[in-house]
Write a protein that holds these residues in place. Structure first.
Motif, PDB file in Angstrom:
ATOM      1  N   GLU A 127       0.830  -1.209   0.000  1.00 31.98           N
ATOM      2  CA  GLU A 127       0.000   0.000   0.000  1.00 31.98           C
ATOM      3  C   GLU A 127       0.862   1.256   0.000  1.00 31.98           C
ATOM      4  O   GLU A 127       0.572   2.217  -0.720  1.00 31.98           O
ATOM      5  N   ASP A 128       1.935   1.254   0.805  1.00 35.93           N
ATOM      6  CA  ASP A 128       2.851   2.400   0.839  1.00 35.93           C
ATOM      7  C   ASP A 128       3.528   2.597  -0.513  1.00 35.93           C
ATOM      8  O   ASP A 128       3.688   3.730  -0.976  1.00 35.93           O
ATOM      9  N   PHE A 129       3.926   1.499  -1.142  1.00 37.09           N
ATOM     10  CA  PHE A 129       4.575   1.562  -2.454  1.00 37.09           C
ATOM     11  C   PHE A 129       3.659   2.224  -3.477  1.00 37.09           C
ATOM     12  O   PHE A 129       4.057   3.143  -4.198  1.00 37.09           O
ATOM     13  N   ILE A 130       2.410   1.786  -3.535  1.00 34.71           N
ATOM     14  CA  ILE A 130       1.453   2.362  -4.480  1.00 34.71           C
ATOM     15  C   ILE A 130       1.146   3.814  -4.123  1.00 34.71           C
ATOM     16  O   ILE A 130       1.138   4.692  -4.993  1.00 34.71           O
ATOM     17  N   ARG A 131       0.906   4.071  -2.849  1.00 35.74           N
ATOM     18  CA  ARG A 131       0.563   5.428  -2.413  1.00 35.74           C
ATOM     19  C   ARG A 131       1.691   6.405  -2.745  1.00 35.74           C
ATOM     20  O   ARG A 131       1.453   7.459  -3.345  1.00 35.74           O
ATOM     21  N   THR A 132       2.923   6.066  -2.397  1.00 35.35           N
ATOM     22  CA  THR A 132       4.030   6.995  -2.660  1.00 35.35           C
ATOM     23  C   THR A 132       4.336   7.099  -4.151  1.00 35.35           C
ATOM     24  O   THR A 132       4.717   8.167  -4.629  1.00 35.35           O
ATOM     25  N   SER A 133       4.131   6.017  -4.890  1.00 34.06           N
ATOM     26  CA  SER A 133       4.324   6.085  -6.348  1.00 34.06           C
ATOM     27  C   SER A 133       3.304   7.035  -6.978  1.00 34.06           C
ATOM     28  O   SER A 133       3.636   7.835  -7.861  1.00 34.06           O
ATOM     29  N   GLN A 134       2.059   6.968  -6.509  1.00 29.16           N
ATOM     30  CA  GLN A 134       1.018   7.865  -7.027  1.00 29.16           C
ATOM     31  C   GLN A 134       1.302   9.315  -6.644  1.00 29.16           C
ATOM     32  O   GLN A 134       1.062  10.226  -7.441  1.00 29.16           O
ATOM     33  N   ILE A 135       1.817   9.527  -5.447  1.00 26.44           N
ATOM     34  CA  ILE A 135       2.184  10.884  -5.026  1.00 26.44           C
ATOM     35  C   ILE A 135       3.295  11.419  -5.920  1.00 26.44           C
ATOM     36  O   ILE A 135       3.225  12.558  -6.403  1.00 26.44           O
ATOM     37  N   MET A 136       4.329  10.595  -6.180  1.00 23.73           N
ATOM     38  CA  MET A 136       5.438  11.027  -7.032  1.00 23.73           C
ATOM     39  C   MET A 136       4.931  11.369  -8.429  1.00 23.73           C
ATOM     40  O   MET A 136       5.300  12.396  -8.998  1.00 23.73           O
ATOM     41  N   LEU A 137       4.072  10.536  -8.968  1.00 21.95           N
ATOM     42  CA  LEU A 137       3.520  10.785 -10.298  1.00 21.95           C
ATOM     43  C   LEU A 137       2.757  12.106 -10.334  1.00 21.95           C
ATOM     44  O   LEU A 137       2.930  12.925 -11.248  1.00 21.95           O
ATOM     45  N   ALA A 138       1.934  12.347  -9.326  1.00 24.70           N
ATOM     46  CA  ALA A 138       1.162  13.593  -9.263  1.00 24.70           C
ATOM     47  C   ALA A 138       2.085  14.799  -9.149  1.00 24.70           C
ATOM     48  O   ALA A 138       1.862  15.826  -9.796  1.00 24.70           O
ATOM     49  N   ARG A 139       3.131  14.686  -8.338  1.00 21.80           N
ATOM     50  CA  ARG A 139       4.068  15.816  -8.162  1.00 21.80           C
ATOM     51  C   ARG A 139       4.862  16.076  -9.436  1.00 21.80           C
ATOM     52  O   ARG A 139       5.135  17.235  -9.774  1.00 21.80           O
TER      53      ARG A 139
END
Length: 148
Positions: A127-139
């Motif tokens: 879950e952390d991997f997906i969440r932080t990957s999505q945050i990086m993509l958005a940023r």
């Protein structure tokens, strides 16, 4: 743990390049290139609307690269081009019967490879991997859109 943005970017690139290299090694063991693997994945993922343009857009590959891969897959009897009923100018890319069987086995093996890796992670780590990957993509998207 990285303590500066530069260190974080360096770790990110190490991750990204290493991940890509592992997929390339996996594909090579199957006797194909990583680009061919992901073209097959894309044809499978979008069976009702897959065409060359969609593959190029999804994989960020040049038209000529995708065309070369599709020609090779056509010669091997894995894919064929069919008229798109909704747009006669475009050709849909579909699996042949042989291609359906081949892609099914290949993608099943790919899934097992990925599930083995993800299965070694806890639910929270996934879950952390997906969440932080999505945050990086958005940023990254925000940074691109605010760049002049």
């Amino acid at each position: 743990m990285p303590d500066s943005i530069h260190d974080t970017l360096s770790a990110y690139y190490d991750f990204w390049f290493s991940c890509n290299a592992l997929y390339e090694k996996w594909a090579k063991r199957q006797g194909i290139t990583v680009n061919t693997l992901f073209v097959i994945y894309t044809v499978d993922a979008y069976p009702e609307r897959c065409n060359q343009r969609l593959i190029c857009e999804k994989l960020m590959l040049p038209k000529q690269t995708v065309n070369t891969i599709l020609e090779a897959l056509t010669k091997k009897g894995i894919v064929e081009k069919k008229a798109d009923p909704s747009d006669k100018r475009n050709k849909r890319i579909v699996f042949t019967r042989t291609g359906t069987e081949y892609a099914g086995r290949l993608l099943k093996d790919l899934g097992a490879f990925e599930e083995k890796a993800l299965g070694a992670m806890t639910r929270e780590e996934r879950e952390d991997f997906i969440r932080t990957s999505q945050i990086m993509l958005a940023r990254l998207e925000e940074a691109l859109n605010t760049d002049s």
